[in-house]
Design an enzyme around this catalytic site. Structure first.
Site, PDB file in Angstrom:
ATOM      1  CG  ASP A  21      -2.970  -0.337  -2.182  1.00  0.00           C
ATOM      2  OD1 ASP A  21      -2.753   0.810  -1.748  1.00  0.00           O
ATOM      3  OD2 ASP A  21      -3.681  -1.166  -1.581  1.00  0.00           O
ATOM      4  CG  ASP A  74      -6.128   1.005  -0.650  1.00  0.00           C
ATOM      5  OD1 ASP A  74      -5.196   1.831  -0.690  1.00  0.00           O
ATOM      6  OD2 ASP A  74      -6.129   0.005   0.103  1.00  0.00           O
ATOM      7  NE  ARG A  75      -3.665   4.455   3.047  1.00  0.00           N
ATOM      8  CZ  ARG A  75      -3.173   4.663   4.257  1.00  0.00           C
ATOM      9  NH1 ARG A  75      -2.780   5.874   4.606  1.00  0.00           N
ATOM     10  NH2 ARG A  75      -3.034   3.670   5.105  1.00  0.00           N
ATOM     11  CG  ASP A 112      -2.773   4.096  -1.317  1.00  0.00           C
ATOM     12  OD1 ASP A 112      -3.603   3.960  -2.232  1.00  0.00           O
ATOM     13  OD2 ASP A 112      -2.643   3.280  -0.385  1.00  0.00           O
ATOM     14  CE  LYS A 134      -7.398   2.400   2.483  1.00  0.00           C
ATOM     15  NZ  LYS A 134      -6.993   1.322   3.373  1.00  0.00           N
ATOM     16  CB  SER A 139      -0.948  -0.038   1.191  1.00  0.00           C
ATOM     17  OG  SER A 139      -1.816   1.050   1.143  1.00  0.00           O
ATOM     18  CG  HIS A 140       0.382   3.721   3.388  1.00  0.00           C
ATOM     19  ND1 HIS A 140      -0.466   2.659   3.627  1.00  0.00           N
ATOM     20  CD2 HIS A 140       0.978   3.998   4.556  1.00  0.00           C
ATOM     21  CE1 HIS A 140      -0.393   2.333   4.901  1.00  0.00           C
ATOM     22  NE2 HIS A 140       0.481   3.123   5.493  1.00  0.00           N
TER      23      HIS A 140
HETATM   24  C1  VG1 Z   1      -3.463   2.079   8.379  1.00  0.00           C
HETATM   25  C2  VG1 Z   1      -4.687   2.970   8.543  1.00  0.00           C
HETATM   26  C3  VG1 Z   1      -5.957   2.171   8.359  1.00  0.00           C
HETATM   27  C4  VG1 Z   1      -5.917   1.468   6.989  1.00  0.00           C
HETATM   28  C5  VG1 Z   1      -4.649   0.648   6.871  1.00  0.00           C
HETATM   29  C6  VG1 Z   1      -4.493   0.034   5.500  1.00  0.00           C
HETATM   30  O1  VG1 Z   1      -3.479   1.082   9.375  1.00  0.00           O
HETATM   31  O2  VG1 Z   1      -4.677   3.598   9.800  1.00  0.00           O
HETATM   32  O3  VG1 Z   1      -7.057   3.027   8.471  1.00  0.00           O
HETATM   33  O4  VG1 Z   1      -7.035   0.644   6.832  1.00  0.00           O
HETATM   34  O5  VG1 Z   1      -3.507   1.457   7.098  1.00  0.00           O
HETATM   35  O6  VG1 Z   1      -4.503   1.015   4.503  1.00  0.00           O
HETATM   36  P1  VG1 Z   1      -2.596   1.179  10.728  1.00  0.00           P
HETATM   37  O7  VG1 Z   1      -2.867  -0.089  11.457  1.00  0.00           O
HETATM   38  O8  VG1 Z   1      -1.179   1.364  10.308  1.00  0.00           O
HETATM   39  O9  VG1 Z   1      -3.097   2.388  11.452  1.00  0.00           O
HETATM   40  V1  VG1 Z   1      -3.671   0.727   3.059  1.00  0.00           V
HETATM   41  O10 VG1 Z   1      -3.986   1.993   2.054  1.00  0.00           O
HETATM   42  O11 VG1 Z   1      -2.252   0.330   3.672  1.00  0.00           O
HETATM   43  O12 VG1 Z   1      -4.333  -0.758   2.465  1.00  0.00           O
HETATM   44 CO    CO Z   2      -3.456   1.495   0.155  1.00  0.00          CO
END
Ligand code: VG1
Ligand code: CO
Length: 543
Positions: A279, A281-282, A277, A376, A113-114
């Site tokens: 992948d 989804d953000r 982001d 998302k 992801s990010h």
């Molecule tokens: C973070 C965010 C959470 C989100 C998750 C995955 O998790 O706070 O809201 O669902 O990333 O997003 P954490 O446990 O680090 O707070 V992504 O865009 O990485 O799939």
């Molecule tokens: Co993501």
């Protein structure tokens, strides 16, 4: 093709976090590491046998290698068909959609992801189930248990699949279909939004700046915003996906998407600014000279979504994660909608969406989506806003001002303390937990604590229970302080402190967020003592 059983030894750390298994690339590159995790999935999720499995990733370093391995193991484990995005690419929401329309029994989403990418960056793998949602905690725990006692895995030898050639291929008995990564997703978007109206809006001279951050949404943005909606080419920035995301941090927020933010606050700002982001989804949403916080964006979309084609029947209900600000609750109250509060992580929305309880949901971490997929969806959020602007003819500022006047305004920020020693981060949590019973009724500044506890959730659909999902200190409707440990990091521990303040008086609607939250931050210092316990003078990232 010969199938081989390879003897292996368990790794002890294959426990999924908030969204899948995330580790440094070097960890995933260890011999047998990915194979062990994949075999654990195949061993637990036996329903994949004889069925279709979707595969795709965000294109980061190691993506192609990992997908070749996964295909070879899918064939050896009796999967009937693999559908894979061309070049190994599928955004997370597009993967979810592909699982849904192909009737697949599951999907492997290769992404961290990010988190930054590249040889020294992170890699990750998320297992999604039939219906397109992320595996539940119960399921990921079973996979984790299996990974702790694994002794062998099955793989077809000498497999190399041409991921760049669209169309059908065979691998032994297994079918492989390489598909365009955008086609089906773009078709879905056209059923939800009024593309003609958005096209007209652009023709009238309105404008968009979308920052793909050199990550997976580049091809989606190009096709949808430029080719289908007629936005000028310059509307899409950083559109070519790179294996290291251009060395950046593909997290669409005020810090990491600064060039877009600067543009939106400049004299030549377009009407709408958006970013996504790694992948896809953000989403981050800005108007000319105005940042719309994710919690506000969610609440405002809840107020306007039923004007858009895919949502004309109205919303069944809405949901937000616990740390997400309560702006959504105000809209739900005003419109008589059910509003659910879930733990952090998109997987907790899945049952609510599947059972038809909610249509729209979101998280403070720049995540918004609807029941069209089970993840998302960044491009969806930008399209939703484009459609709202085109439909209402208003500017982002006008929409925000009217919204705050009607529902009040939630000032909101998240303070992240990254890469803390795990023991120190735990100490902050434990110290605060120990103090919770004394807090109710105490007054801090203008606010009185109405509730201080650890958040737990009982899923209304299957009754499953998630405990210890973050600490909340609630000051009635007026304010909240929330503290939790991140479940996506790959180095040390990250503490997230969330600050929320609610105002309704007209003269209090125009504060700067930082100023509005300063008194609350001071209370947090006194109550939670992060600085004192960790020795950190300030958070690493404020969003
Ligand atoms: C973070 C965010 C959470 C989100 C998750 C995955 O998790 O706070 O809201 O669902 O990333 O997003 P954490 O446990 O680090 O707070 V992504 O865009 O990485 O799939
Ligand atoms: Co993501």
């Amino acid at each position: 093709m010969p199938v081989r059983e390879i003897a292996t030894k368990p790794f002890s750390d294959q426990k999924s976090g908030t969204a899948g298994l995330r580790k440094k690339v070097a960890v995933f590159q260890q011999p047998h590491y990915l194979e062990n995790f994949l075999q654990s999935i195949f061993d637990v999720e036996t329903s994949l046998r004889g069925k279709t499995l979707v595969m795709g990733g965000d294109g980061r370093y190691h993506n192609r290698t990992a997908i070749q391995t996964a295909i070879a193991m899918a064939a050896a484990n009796g999967v009937a068909k693999v559908i894979v995005g061309q070049g190994g690419i599928l955004s997370t929401p597009a993967s979810s959609h592909m699982i849904r329309i192909s009737g697949a029994a599951g999907g492997l989403v290769f992404t961290a992801s990010h988190n930054p990418a590249g040889e020294d960056g992170d890699f990750g793998l998320k297992f999604n189930i039939a219906g397109g949602g992320q595996a539940s905690e119960t399921l990921t725990n079973r996979i984790y248990e299996a990974s702790k006692s694994i002794a062998r895995y099955r793989i077809e030898e000498n497999v190399w699949v041409d991921l760049d050639r669209r169309g059908s291929q065979k691998l032994g008995d297994m079918d492989i279909e390489v598909v365009d990564c955008v086609d089906d997703y773009a078709a879905l978007m056209q059923t939800l939004f009024d593309f003609d109206r958005i096209r007209d809006w652009f023709k009238k001279g309105h404008s968009l700046a979308f920052d793909a951050m050199h990550a997976v949404t580049g091809p989606y943005a190009q096709r949808i915003f430029v080719d289908l909606l007629g936005a000028p080419q310059k509307s899409v920035m950083n559109a070519s996906p790179l294996e290291d995301f251009g060395g950046g941090h593909p997290d669409p927020n005020l810090i990491y998407a600064k060039p877009l933010v600067d543009l939106m606050y400049s004299d030549h700002a377009p009407d709408l600014g958006g970013a996504s982001d790694g992948d896809g989804d953000r989403n981050m949403i800005l108007g000319r000279g105005i940042f719309i916080s994710p919690g506000d964006s969610l609440a405002m979309l809840a107020a306007h979504l039923d004007k858009l084609p895919g949502y004309k029947k109205g919303l069944a209900g809405v949901a937000r994660s616990m740390p997400t600000c309560r702006a959504l609750d105000m809209v739900a109250k005003g419109r008589g909608l059910a509003c659910y509060e879930t733990p952090t992580g998109w997987k907790f929305f899945a049952n609510l969406l599947d059972s038809g309880r909610i249509t729209l949901c979101g998280e403070e971490s720049f995540g918004t989506s609807s029941n069209h997929v089970r993840e998302k969806d960044g491009v969806w959020a930008v399209l939703a806003w484009l459609n709202v602007l085109a439909e209402t003819g208003l500017s982002m500022q006008q929409i925000a001002d009217a919204h705050w006047k009607q529902y009040g305004r939630h000032y909101y920020a998240r303070h992240d303390y990254d890469e803390l020693p795990t023991a120190v981060a735990n100490q902050v949590m434990e110290t605060l937990i120990a103090s919770l019973p004394r807090l109710a009724g105490q007054k801090f500044g203008e606010w009185t604590v109405s509730q201080a506890d650890e958040f737990g959730y009982e899923d209304p659909v299957d009754g499953s229970v998630a405990k210890s999902q973050g600490i909340r200190i609630v000051f009635g409707e007026a304010a909240r302080l929330i503290l939790r440990l991140s479940g996506t990091g790959t180095k040390g521990a990250t503490l997230r402190l969330y600050l929320e303040r609610y105002e309704t008086a007209a003269e209090k609607l125009g504060y700067k967020t930082g100023e509005a939250l300063a008194p609350l931050a001071a209370i947090a210092d006194q109550l939670i003592r992060i600085g004192e316990i960790t020795g950190r003078k300030a958070p690493d990232v404020v969003t």
